[in-house]
Design a protein around this motif. Structure first.
Motif, PDB file in Angstrom:
ATOM      1  N   GLN A   1      -4.160  13.350   4.322  1.00  0.00           N
ATOM      2  CA  GLN A   1      -4.007  12.312   4.339  1.00  0.00           C
ATOM      3  C   GLN A   1      -3.442  11.457   5.646  1.00  0.00           C
ATOM      4  O   GLN A   1      -2.681  10.151   5.888  1.00  0.00           O
ATOM      5  CB  GLN A   1      -2.805  11.814   2.917  1.00  0.00           C
ATOM      6  CG  GLN A   1      -3.219  12.469   2.121  1.00  0.00           C
ATOM      7  CD  GLN A   1      -4.946  11.718   1.416  1.00  0.00           C
ATOM      8  OE1 GLN A   1      -4.678  10.889   1.995  1.00  0.00           O
ATOM      9  NE2 GLN A   1      -5.593  12.839   0.541  1.00  0.00           N
TER      10      GLN A   1
ATOM     11  N   ALA B   1      -9.216  -3.722   7.563  1.00  0.00           N
ATOM     12  CA  ALA B   1     -10.275  -2.416   7.213  1.00  0.00           C
ATOM     13  C   ALA B   1      -9.856  -0.854   6.767  1.00  0.00           C
ATOM     14  O   ALA B   1     -11.086  -0.369   5.896  1.00  0.00           O
ATOM     15  CB  ALA B   1     -11.098  -2.327   7.930  1.00  0.00           C
ATOM     16  N   ALA B   2      -8.879  -0.705   7.386  1.00  0.00           N
ATOM     17  CA  ALA B   2      -8.559   0.479   7.126  1.00  0.00           C
ATOM     18  C   ALA B   2      -6.568   0.880   6.891  1.00  0.00           C
ATOM     19  O   ALA B   2      -6.186   1.059   7.694  1.00  0.00           O
ATOM     20  CB  ALA B   2      -8.723   1.219   8.409  1.00  0.00           C
TER      21      ALA B   2
ATOM     22  N   TYR C   1       0.919  -1.083   0.348  1.00  0.00           N
ATOM     23  CA  TYR C   1      -0.441  -0.229  -0.220  1.00  0.00           C
ATOM     24  C   TYR C   1       0.587   1.538  -0.203  1.00  0.00           C
ATOM     25  O   TYR C   1       1.660   1.189   0.945  1.00  0.00           O
ATOM     26  CB  TYR C   1      -0.683  -0.018   0.841  1.00  0.00           C
ATOM     27  CG  TYR C   1      -1.913   1.135   0.890  1.00  0.00           C
ATOM     28  CD1 TYR C   1      -3.187   0.843   0.316  1.00  0.00           C
ATOM     29  CD2 TYR C   1      -2.683   2.281   2.093  1.00  0.00           C
ATOM     30  CE1 TYR C   1      -4.257   1.642  -0.056  1.00  0.00           C
ATOM     31  CE2 TYR C   1      -3.028   2.728   1.647  1.00  0.00           C
ATOM     32  CZ  TYR C   1      -4.414   2.548   1.187  1.00  0.00           C
ATOM     33  OH  TYR C   1      -5.724   3.306   1.349  1.00  0.00           O
TER      34      TYR C   1
ATOM     35  N   GLU D   1      -2.987   1.602   5.831  1.00  0.00           N
ATOM     36  CA  GLU D   1      -2.802   2.324   5.314  1.00  0.00           C
ATOM     37  C   GLU D   1      -1.102   2.226   4.907  1.00  0.00           C
ATOM     38  O   GLU D   1      -0.215   1.761   4.351  1.00  0.00           O
ATOM     39  CB  GLU D   1      -1.981   3.153   7.040  1.00  0.00           C
ATOM     40  CG  GLU D   1      -2.673   3.352   8.208  1.00  0.00           C
ATOM     41  CD  GLU D   1      -2.522   3.088  10.004  1.00  0.00           C
ATOM     42  OE1 GLU D   1      -1.835   3.194   9.636  1.00  0.00           O
ATOM     43  OE2 GLU D   1      -3.286   3.308  10.375  1.00  0.00           O
TER      44      GLU D   1
ATOM     45  N   PRO E   1      -3.225   9.571   9.641  1.00  0.00           N
ATOM     46  CA  PRO E   1      -3.941   8.782   9.983  1.00  0.00           C
ATOM     47  C   PRO E   1      -4.995   9.043  11.034  1.00  0.00           C
ATOM     48  O   PRO E   1      -4.843  10.028  11.783  1.00  0.00           O
ATOM     49  CB  PRO E   1      -2.543   7.458  11.193  1.00  0.00           C
ATOM     50  CG  PRO E   1      -1.585   8.073  10.261  1.00  0.00           C
ATOM     51  CD  PRO E   1      -1.692   9.938   9.505  1.00  0.00           C
ATOM     52  N   ALA E   2      -5.951   8.239  11.126  1.00  0.00           N
ATOM     53  CA  ALA E   2      -7.179   9.339  11.379  1.00  0.00           C
ATOM     54  C   ALA E   2      -6.991   9.489  13.397  1.00  0.00           C
ATOM     55  O   ALA E   2      -6.715  10.209  13.407  1.00  0.00           O
ATOM     56  CB  ALA E   2      -8.663   8.508  11.466  1.00  0.00           C
TER      57      ALA E   2
ATOM     58  N   SER F   1      -4.904  -2.585  10.403  1.00  0.00           N
ATOM     59  CA  SER F   1      -6.162  -2.964  10.195  1.00  0.00           C
ATOM     60  C   SER F   1      -6.603  -3.403   8.308  1.00  0.00           C
ATOM     61  O   SER F   1      -5.789  -1.732   7.847  1.00  0.00           O
ATOM     62  CB  SER F   1      -7.217  -1.424  10.470  1.00  0.00           C
ATOM     63  OG  SER F   1      -8.852  -2.226  10.257  1.00  0.00           O
TER      64      SER F   1
END
Length: 455
Positions: free
Chosen positions: A229, A291-292, A108, A294, A231-232, A289
Motif C-alpha cells: 500500500q 488520478a492516483a 482519502y 494517496e 506510494p508507487a 495527483s
C-alpha cells in the motif's frame, strides 16, 4: 491481508450479561413506549397546526412593496429573492454575490471494516471470530487509525494534508423577498445550490503548498505502512534497492538498508517539492495527483445559492416575516425555490408529517421488540450448554418477543389515538383486540389439532 481476532466468552459471563440485559430490555421497552406515545401526539398536533395554517393563509399576488394591510397575516407569495452581499468562504476566500456558499470536504483515508461470526460451544461458551480488513476510501470525516485492531495498521499515518478543514456554510445577512427583508431562518431555508467555479490566487496556492510540504504527516515508526500500500515511488525505490542488494555479493545487509533509506528520503524530498493544490471547476484537490490519490489527500467542493424565484409561506411582521404559531403552540414557515402554489406547499408539509410518523413508529416497534427479546433472553441462555437445544428456544423467544412487541406497540398507539382522537382510537383499539383474539383462538385450534393427531 485480513486480520483475524478470536475471543471466547465463558458460560458464566454470558449468563451475567443476560441478567444485565434484562435491565437494558426494560429501558428499551420504556423508550419505545415513550417514543410511540409522543410520536402520535406529535403527528396529531402537527396535522392540526398545518390545517389551521392552511385555513388562515392568504395567497398574495404582489409583494414588491410593503403593504400594512398584510401585517400580522399568514401569507403565501411568489417573488424573487435579491441580495447585494458579497460573501466568501472564510478559509479559501472563494466568494460571490449570492445567498449562500457551501463547502463540502472529503478525505482519502485508511478505513477499517469488520465482520464477526459467533459460534456456540458445548458447555455454554461462545467463540467470536472477527475479521478486520483495511482499504483506502473517500470518507466524510477523518478516521482515527489509533483505534485499528491490526497491529500492522494501528497508528498508520492517516492525517489529512490540511488540518481543521471541515464542511462549512456562509450565508448572506441581507436578502430581500420582493419589498420585504428575509429573516435568517428563511434565508437558511433557501435551497438550489449549484457549482461555484473557483480560481485561487497564485500566492494563496503557494502558501498552501508550502504548509503541506512541511506538515505532511510521516509514517509512525511503530506502524510501518504495508509495502503493498506504499506510494508507487517508494515501492519502486525500495524494490530497486533490494534488487541491487541481492545481485551484488559485495553489498551486505546494512548497506542495503542504508540504500533503501536513502531512496525513501529522496522520495520524501520529491514530495516536499510537489504541488499539492489542483483546481478544476468547483473542485479543489489537495494532494499530488487526483488520478492516483494517496492517504491524506482531500477533495473540497464549493457550491453557492443564487438569488431567484422562491415561494414563501410565513407571517408578515412589519417589513419582514416571522413563523406562524398555531393555537396548540406549534409553529411553521416554508420557503421553496421556484414557483409553487399554496396547496402544493401545504401538501408537502402533510406528506413529510405522514412519512415521519411512520419512520418513528417503526423505530418504536423495533425498540419494543428488542426490549422484550432482551428481557426473555435469559430463558434461552440457560440452554446454551446444549447449543442445538438453545437455538430452538431462541427461535421461540424471538417469535414471542416479536408478537408481544408488535401487540404492545399497537396498544400504545391505540391508547394514544384514544387520548388524542377518541373516535379513531376506539376503532383502532377494537382492531387490536380482534387481532389478539384471533391469534389466541388460532393457537388453541392448533393445540386441539395436535392433540387429535396424537390420538
Amino acid at each position: 491481508m485480513a486480520y483475524t481476532k478470536t475471543t471466547t466468552t465463558g458460560y458464566g459471563e454470558r449468563l451475567g450479561n443476560s441478567i444485565k440485559g434484562i435491565g437494558t430490555g426494560f429501558v428499551f421497552l420504556v423508550l419505545g413506549t415513550i417514543l410511540l406515545w409522543w410520536n402520535e401526539g406529535r403527528f396529531v398536533s402537527t396535522e392540526k397546526m398545518i390545517e389551521e395554517a392552511q385555513g388562515s393563509c392568504v395567497s398574495v399576488e404582489d409583494v414588491s412593496t410593503v403593504n400594512p394591510e398584510y401585517d400580522g397575516q399568514l401569507i403565501h407569495a411568489v417573488a424573487n429573492t435579491k441580495t447585494t452581499d458579497s460573501i466568501s468562504d472564510p478559509m479559501f476566500a472563494v466568494g460571490a454575490v449570492c445567498v449562500k456558499i457551501e463547502r463540502e470536504v472529503e478525505y482519502y483515508q485508511w478505513v477499517e471494516t469488520s465482520h464477526s461470526e459467533k459460534k456456540d460451544k458445548l458447555g455454554g461458551k461462545e467463540e467470536t471470530t472477527t475479521t478486520y480488513t483495511y482499504s483506502q476510501k473517500w470518507v466524510k470525516k477523518p478516521v482515527n487509525s489509533s483505534e485499528f485492531e491490526d497491529p500492522q495498521y494501528k497508528g498508520i499515518a492517516n492525517a489529512p494534508l490540511m488540518q481543521n478543514v471541515e464542511n462549512n456554510a456562509v450565508t448572506a445577512e441581507n436578502v430581500t423577498f420582493g419589498g420585504y427583508r428575509l429573516p435568517e431562518f428563511l434565508i437558511n431555508g433557501i435551497s438550489g445550490a449549484r457549482p461555484l467555479n473557483i480560481n485561487l490566487p497564485k500566492d494563496q496556492v503557494e502558501k498552501i503548498n508550502a504548509v503541506i510540504a512541511v506538515q505532511k504527516p510521516k509514517q509512525p515508526k511503530n506502524a510501518q505502512q504495508p509495502a503493498a500500500q506504499q506510494p508507487a515511488a517508494q515501492q519502486n525505490n525500495v524494490a530497486a534497492t533490494n534488487t541491487a542488494a541481492t545481485d551484488s555479493n559485495t553489498v551486505n545487509n546494512n548497506a542495503a538498508t542504508t540504500a533503501a533509506n536513502t531512496a525513501i528520503n529522496a522520495d520524501s524530498t520529491a514530495l516536499a517539492d510537489a504541488e499539492f493544490v489542483h483546481q478544476s471547476g468547483n473542485k479543489l484537490y489537495i494532494g499530488r495527483s487526483e488520478a492516483a490519490p494517496e492517504v491524506g489527500d482531500m477533495r473540497i467542493t464549493f457550491k453557492y445559492v443564487l438569488p431567484g424565484q422562491s415561494s414563501l409561506i410565513a407571517k408578515v411582521q412589519g417589513d419582514t416575516f416571522v413563523k406562524f404559531t398555531a393555537k396548540n403552540g406549534k409553529s411553521m414557515s416554508m420557503i421553496r425555490t421556484g414557483s409553487h402554489s399554496m396547496d402544493e406547499m401545504f401538501q408537502v408539509e402533510k406528506d413529510n408529517n405522514s412519512m415521519l410518523v411512520w419512520v418513528l413508529r417503526l423505530i418504536g416497534v423495533f425498540l419494543c421488540i428488542s426490549g422484550f427479546k432482551m428481557i426473555f433472553g435469559i430463558l434461552y441462555m440457560l440452554f446454551k450448554v446444549l447449543p442445538f437445544l438453545a437455538d430452538i428456544v431462541e427461535m421461540g423467544v424471538g417469535l414471542v418477543a416479536g408478537v408481544l412487541g408488535i401487540a404492545w406497540s399497537l396498544i400504545i398507539i391505540a391508547i394514544a389515538w384514544l387520548f388524542y382522537r377518541p373516535i379513531i382510537g376506539i376503532l383502532f383499539l377494537a382492531a387490536v383486540g380482534g387481532l389478539i383474539t384471533w391469534a389466541v383462538m388460532r393457537g388453541k385450534k392448533k393445540k386441539q389439532e395436535a392433540a387429535a393427531a396424537a390420538k
